[in-house]
Design a protein around this motif. Structure first.
Motif, short mmCIF file in Angstrom:
data_model
loop_
_atom_site.label_atom_id
_atom_site.label_comp_id
_atom_site.label_asym_id
_atom_site.label_seq_id
_atom_site.Cartn_x
_atom_site.Cartn_y
_atom_site.Cartn_z
N GLN A 200 0.82 -1.20 0.00
CA GLN A 200 0.00 0.00 0.00
C GLN A 200 0.86 1.26 0.00
OE1 GLN A 200 -3.32 -0.34 -0.31
NE2 GLN A 200 -2.92 -2.57 -0.35
N SER A 201 2.02 1.19 0.57
CA SER A 201 2.94 2.35 0.63
C SER A 201 4.35 1.85 0.31
CB SER A 201 2.91 3.01 2.01
OG SER A 201 1.59 3.40 2.36
N PRO A 202 4.72 1.87 -0.97
CA PRO A 202 6.00 1.29 -1.39
C PRO A 202 7.20 1.89 -0.68
CG PRO A 202 4.60 1.72 -3.27
CD PRO A 202 3.92 2.36 -2.10
N GLU A 203 7.06 3.14 -0.17
CA GLU A 203 8.19 3.76 0.54
C GLU A 203 8.32 3.24 1.97
OE1 GLU A 203 4.58 6.24 1.31
OE2 GLU A 203 5.52 5.27 -0.43
N GLN A 204 7.34 2.45 2.43
CA GLN A 204 7.35 1.91 3.78
C GLN A 204 7.63 0.41 3.74
OE1 GLN A 204 7.19 3.96 6.25
NE2 GLN A 204 6.48 5.78 5.13
N THR A 205 7.98 -0.15 4.89
CA THR A 205 8.23 -1.58 5.00
C THR A 205 7.33 -2.19 6.04
OG1 THR A 205 9.99 -1.25 6.62
CG2 THR A 205 10.65 -1.38 4.30
N VAL A 206 7.14 -3.49 5.91
CA VAL A 206 6.33 -4.26 6.85
C VAL A 206 7.25 -5.27 7.52
CG1 VAL A 206 4.39 -5.86 7.10
CG2 VAL A 206 4.24 -3.98 5.45
N LYS A 207 7.14 -5.38 8.83
CA LYS A 207 7.92 -6.36 9.58
C LYS A 207 7.15 -7.67 9.63
CE LYS A 207 10.74 -3.00 10.66
NZ LYS A 207 12.04 -2.86 9.97
N LEU A 208 7.84 -8.79 9.36
CA LEU A 208 7.21 -10.10 9.36
C LEU A 208 7.97 -11.03 10.29
CD1 LEU A 208 7.18 -9.17 6.01
CD2 LEU A 208 5.48 -10.99 6.13
N GLN A 209 7.20 -12.00 10.84
CA GLN A 209 7.80 -12.99 11.74
C GLN A 209 7.12 -14.31 11.50
OE1 GLN A 209 6.28 -14.50 14.61
NE2 GLN A 209 8.12 -15.50 15.43
N ALA A 210 7.96 -15.39 11.49
CA ALA A 210 7.44 -16.75 11.34
C ALA A 210 7.98 -17.58 12.48
CB ALA A 210 7.83 -17.35 10.00
N SER A 211 7.09 -18.38 13.10
CA SER A 211 7.51 -19.22 14.22
C SER A 211 6.44 -20.26 14.49
CB SER A 211 7.75 -18.37 15.47
OG SER A 211 6.55 -17.75 15.87
N VAL A 212 6.67 -21.08 15.49
CA VAL A 212 5.65 -22.06 15.93
C VAL A 212 4.55 -21.29 16.67
CG1 VAL A 212 5.26 -24.14 17.28
CG2 VAL A 212 7.47 -23.80 16.14
N SER A 213 3.33 -21.65 16.44
CA SER A 213 2.21 -20.97 17.10
C SER A 213 2.24 -21.20 18.59
CB SER A 213 0.88 -21.47 16.50
OG SER A 213 0.72 -22.84 16.82
N VAL A 214 1.37 -20.46 19.30
CA VAL A 214 1.32 -20.56 20.76
C VAL A 214 0.87 -21.95 21.18
CG1 VAL A 214 0.23 -19.64 22.83
CG2 VAL A 214 0.91 -18.09 20.99
N CYS A 215 -0.04 -22.54 20.41
CA CYS A 215 -0.51 -23.88 20.77
C CYS A 215 0.50 -24.96 20.43
CB CYS A 215 -1.85 -24.17 20.07
SG CYS A 215 -1.69 -24.32 18.26
N GLY A 216 1.51 -24.59 19.66
CA GLY A 216 2.56 -25.54 19.32
C GLY A 216 2.19 -26.52 18.24
N GLN A 217 1.04 -26.34 17.54
CA GLN A 217 0.59 -27.30 16.53
C GLN A 217 0.62 -26.72 15.12
OE1 GLN A 217 -0.38 -30.49 17.45
NE2 GLN A 217 0.31 -29.90 19.51
N LYS A 218 0.84 -25.43 14.96
CA LYS A 218 0.74 -24.79 13.65
C LYS A 218 1.93 -23.88 13.39
CE LYS A 218 -4.35 -24.65 13.79
NZ LYS A 218 -5.55 -23.77 13.68
N LEU A 219 2.06 -23.51 12.11
CA LEU A 219 3.02 -22.50 11.71
C LEU A 219 2.34 -21.15 11.79
CD1 LEU A 219 5.74 -21.56 10.41
CD2 LEU A 219 4.63 -21.91 8.17
#
Length: 388
Positions: free
Chosen positions: A35-54
């Protein structure tokens, strides 16, 4: 194919997926905001809180949060035949290398990355109304950095502990060395004190012996004082005409010498260059000064006179004189042949350097002086007239 379920109702395939999922560390990246090419979005990937999903989480600069969680079935459809380990490793690599592409219209975000095994992977993150979304991202970041720093801190603490151990060993070794040196010094001091006590004892004994000798000396003086012939009030003047030192030649002023050797020595270094001069025709005209004792031959007569000498002591002495100014000057031969090397050597040196001629030294006085100096040496085995 049908899945096998164990006794407690847990799918073996799920065990494999979950076990592999839990090896995925929390990874972070940033991508351009669609939506705003001059801005960036922070992303994070990890195990979910329940421990069963990405779990995937995204936060833009306005703190708008997007999230999505993917179960095993959803991931199974995405990965196809690719192994679980390869899928999660490709997700981690894409995040670390910032190879994630974002698209979307504001209500959701499509997070696209590429897997070598599964190909194009697209994860849909829906808009979250949870006001704590940005703080979850911050909390995950803090946890991530805390874990990294804790690991680094543990390594640093271990390194400091190792250094302290090495330092302690070094100082312990040095302390042991100092203790050994201290013990050695104590032993040396004890030995020195023992030696000092012995020396003090010897000193006191010598003092007592000296006191006894002084007493004996005083008794002897008192005994001799009874003889009036031992003491007189007459003051005796010293005889300055006689030698005040040792007189080894007794009443002789000059030692005996070989006149031929002296004549050839004088001819070698101070020849008479005018054999037909009045002084040579009338020897009485040069009976003073450096010609008062020995008349030199003409220079032309030196070699002939030397050749005419028979084999014997004279020839050996004159051959030794050839190396008068060399380190290997044979003083032994002259000493053996003439009974005194200093007399002949000093005479030759005075002529070689023209001292008697330059300073008008009377030759007889010089010969007397050489005789007295040579005879004044004690017959020591080393510091004798030959050594001089």
């Amino acid at each position: 194919p049908p899945r096998c379920v164990n006794a407690v109702g847990v799918d073996h395939a799920s065990c494999t997926m979950l076990a592999t999922l839990h090896t995925l560390p929390p990874v972070f990246t940033e991508a351009t905001d669609p939506q705003s090419p001059e801005q960036t979005v922070k992303l994070q990937a990890s195990v979910s809180v329940c421990g069963q999903k990405l779990s995937l989480l995204a936060v833009d600069v306005s703190n708008t949060t997007y999230c999505g969680e993917y179960s095993e079935d959803e991931l199974m459809d995405m990965k196809g035949a690719a192994p679980w380990a390869t899928l999660f490793k490709d997700i981690e690599t894409a995040f670390i290398s910032k190879s994630v592409i974002l698209t979307g219209d504001g209500n959701d975000l499509q997070c696209t990355l590429f897997s070598k095994a599964a190909g194009r992977l697209t994860f849909v993150l829906c808009l979250s109304l949870d006001p704590m979304g940005p703080f979850k991202m911050l909390d995950l970041l803090f946890d991530f950095h805390r874990l990294r720093n804790e690991s680094s801190a543990q390594e640093k603490l271990q390194r400091i502990s190792d250094q302290e151990g090495e330092t302690a060993k070094k100082w312990a070794k040095k302390l042991l060395s100092l203790e050994q040196e201290k013990a050695s010094l104590k032993e040396t001091i004890l030995l020195a004190e023992g030696e000092e006590a012995k020396l003090d004892e010897g000193y006191m004994r010598l003092q007592l012996e000296l006191g006894e000798l002084n007493a004996q000396w005083r008794a002897a003086i008192e005994e001799e004082a009874k003889d009036p012939d031992l003491f007189t009030d007459e003051v005796l003047d010293p005889d300055f005409n006689s030698s005040l030192g040792r007189i080894p030649l007794a009443d002789q002023a000059c030692r005996g010498y070989d006149a031929t050797i002296l004549q050839l020595i004088k001819t070698k270094w101070a020849p008479d260059d005018e054999p037909d001069s009045p002084s040579n025709r009338n020897p009485t005209q040069h009976r003073k000064g450096w010609l008062s004792v020995v008349r030199p031959l003409a220079a032309t007569e030196w070699a002939r006179s030397l050749q005419s000498l028979p084999e014997g002591r004279q020839l050996q002495v004159l051959k030794a004189m050839e190396r008068l100014e060399q380190w290997d000057y044979d003083v032994w031969t002259i000493q053996d042949m003439e009974g005194g090397a200093l007399f002949y050597t000093a005479y030759a040196l005075f002529l070689r350097w023209g001292l008697m001629q330059k300073f008008g030294i009377d030759e007889q006085i010089a010969l007397n002086f050489f005789s007295q100096v040579e005879a004044g040496y004690h017959p020591n085995p080393y510091h004798n007239s030959m050594h001089a």
